[in-house]
Design an enzyme around this catalytic site. Structure first.
Site, PDB file in Angstrom:
ATOM      1  N   GLY A 103      -2.266  -0.998   0.891  1.00 35.83           N
ATOM      2  CA  GLY A 103      -1.584  -2.092   1.332  1.00 35.83           C
ATOM      3  C   GLY A 103      -0.557  -2.560   0.510  1.00 35.83           C
ATOM      4  CB  ALA A 104       1.259  -4.626  -1.326  1.00 33.82           C
TER       5      ALA A 104
ATOM      6  CG  HIS B 123       3.082   2.400   1.392  1.00 29.88           C
ATOM      7  ND1 HIS B 123       3.507   1.254   0.771  1.00 29.88           N
ATOM      8  CD2 HIS B 123       2.175   2.926   0.817  1.00 29.88           C
ATOM      9  CE1 HIS B 123       2.557   1.063  -0.378  1.00 29.88           C
ATOM     10  NE2 HIS B 123       1.785   2.010  -0.458  1.00 29.88           N
TER      11      HIS B 123
ATOM     12  CD  GLN C 230      -7.553   3.204  -6.283  1.00 24.22           C
ATOM     13  OE1 GLN C 230      -8.122   3.636  -5.373  1.00 24.22           O
ATOM     14  NE2 GLN C 230      -6.471   3.406  -6.720  1.00 24.22           N
TER      15      GLN C 230
ATOM     16  CG  ASP D 191       0.464   7.102  -7.569  1.00 26.61           C
ATOM     17  OD1 ASP D 191       0.754   6.407  -8.363  1.00 26.61           O
ATOM     18  OD2 ASP D 191       0.631   6.654  -6.392  1.00 26.61           O
TER      19      ASP D 191
ATOM     20  CD  GLN E  27      -3.474   8.321  -6.097  1.00 30.49           C
ATOM     21  OE1 GLN E  27      -4.114   7.469  -6.388  1.00 30.49           O
ATOM     22  NE2 GLN E  27      -2.524   8.375  -5.009  1.00 30.49           N
TER      23      GLN E  27
ATOM     24  NE  ARG F 271      -0.028  -0.974 -10.024  1.00 33.13           N
ATOM     25  CZ  ARG F 271      -1.116  -1.272 -10.549  1.00 33.13           C
ATOM     26  NH1 ARG F 271      -1.298  -2.295 -11.630  1.00 33.13           N
ATOM     27  NH2 ARG F 271      -2.132  -0.686 -10.018  1.00 33.13           N
TER      28      ARG F 271
HETATM   29  O1  PAF Z   1      -2.233   5.654  -3.992  1.00 25.05           O
HETATM   30  C1  PAF Z   1      -2.988   4.619  -3.649  1.00 25.05           C
HETATM   31  O2  PAF Z   1      -2.465   3.700  -3.014  1.00 25.05           O
HETATM   32  C2  PAF Z   1      -4.570   4.747  -4.020  1.00 25.05           C
HETATM   33  O3  PAF Z   1      -4.858   5.059  -5.204  1.00 25.05           O
HETATM   34  C3  PAF Z   1      -5.196   5.450  -2.854  1.00 25.05           C
HETATM   35  C4  PAF Z   1      -4.567   7.114  -2.787  1.00 25.05           C
HETATM   36  C5  PAF Z   1      -4.875   4.756  -1.412  1.00 25.05           C
HETATM   37  C6  PAF Z   1      -6.615   5.466  -3.055  1.00 25.05           C
HETATM   38  O4  PAF Z   1      -7.217   4.116  -3.106  1.00 25.05           O
END
Ligand code: PAF
Length: 285
Positions: free
Chosen positions: A29-30, A35, A62, A151, A154, A188
């Site tokens: 979100g946010a 996004h 997380q 990320d 990630q 953030r």
């Molecule tokens: O990158 C993010 O916003 C988060 O780490 C994700 C992949 C949605 C998992 O909560």
């Protein structure tokens, strides 16, 4: 747009009935322009008749610091309005108590690529990310899922999980979206003070100045790290600090002693309590 909040049990049935292919944009979100770029990419990839789904869930498992979880922005109403305008077909916004059983006891752990960078500083963080992502994949059964390359660690870990656990989903990376002054978009950023916001492009400037060494043929990782550190700290404002600054192999994510392959110069920095990450890929040497 279909909105699903707590009916975790029915979501799988529902998504089976939606037109395929289904592209998932997992978020906490946010929502910001970064996004929205992922949503546009999702639409491009599934076409006008496919399904674009978004998940909005501030995943408690997380977060390694309780204060970070508490302070994480949750503007759900405006997020949903943005999704509606962006042409999202399905918004999955589960509530914590429906998403995780109170006695849940299974998590996904990656044991190699997760060891450096954010993984070394934030114990359990990537276990939490991989666990929520595999749950989202199982519930929504997307054809493809799109993640921002900001990320970097990630997305590498998610790719590894998909490969190692044979999960039938295609992972699509989308390049980092930046403000005009170079700051990588992040949920953030809105929590930075004005002084810190004005200063924050130093992160990208510093990494990019260091990566310029590649044109001289520099192969010593220490030279890149010295340069980036010098730029990061030069006249930095009060409250600024470097959490980590590392140069690693872009694929194995292990430290390198000589740059011979694409490498990642990555940092996490703090402005007061706000943690920002960024990286550059060093290609030419
Ligand atoms: O990158 C993010 O916003 C988060 O780490 C994700 C992949 C949605 C998992 O909560």
């Amino acid at each position: 747009m279909i909105k699903v909040t707590s009916e975790v049990q029915t979501i799988t049935q529902m998504t089976r009935d939606l037109p395929s292919p289904l592209a998932l944009v997992p978020t906490m979100g946010a929502l910001h322009e970064g996004h929205l770029a992922l949503i546009r990419r999702a639409r491009q990839l599934v076409g006008p008749d496919g399904t674009v789904a978004i998940s909005i869930f501030v995943n408690p498992i997380q977060f390694d610091r309780a204060s970070d979880l508490t302070n994480y922005p949750r503007p759900l109403k405006s997020d949903l309005a943005l999704c509606e305008r962006a042409g999202v077909d399905l918004a999955f916004t589960p509530q914590k108590d429906f998403f995780y059983h109170s006695d849940h006891s299974v998590i996904v752990t990656e044991s190699l690529l997760s060891k450096g960078l954010c993984g070394s500083i934030r114990p359990g963080h990537f276990d939490g990310v991989l666990t929520v992502v595999i749950k989202l994949f199982n519930l929504l059964q997307p054809t493809l899922a799109i993640f921002g390359e900001k990320d970097f660690q990630q997305i590498n870990l998610i790719r590894r999980m998909v490969r190692d656990l044979n999960i039938p989903v295609e992972i699509v990376g989308h390049p980092t979206i930046r403000e005009p002054d170079g700051l990588a978009l992040s949920s953030r950023n809105i929590r930075l003070t004005q002084e810190h916001r004005e200063d924050a492009p130093r992160i990208q400037r510093s990494l990019s100045a260091a990566s310029d060494l590649a044109v001289t043929g520099e192969q010593d990782p220490a030279a890149y790290l010295r340069s980036a550190k010098k730029h990061l700290l030069a006249n930095a404002p009060d409250g600024f600090s470097i959490e980590y600054l590392e140069l690693i192999d872009a694929e194995s994510m292990q430290a390198v002693s000589l740059l011979t392959k694409p490498a990642l110069l990555a940092t996490a920095c703090y402005y007061g309590g706000i943690r920002l990450i960024d990286h550059v890929v060093i290609q030419d040497h």
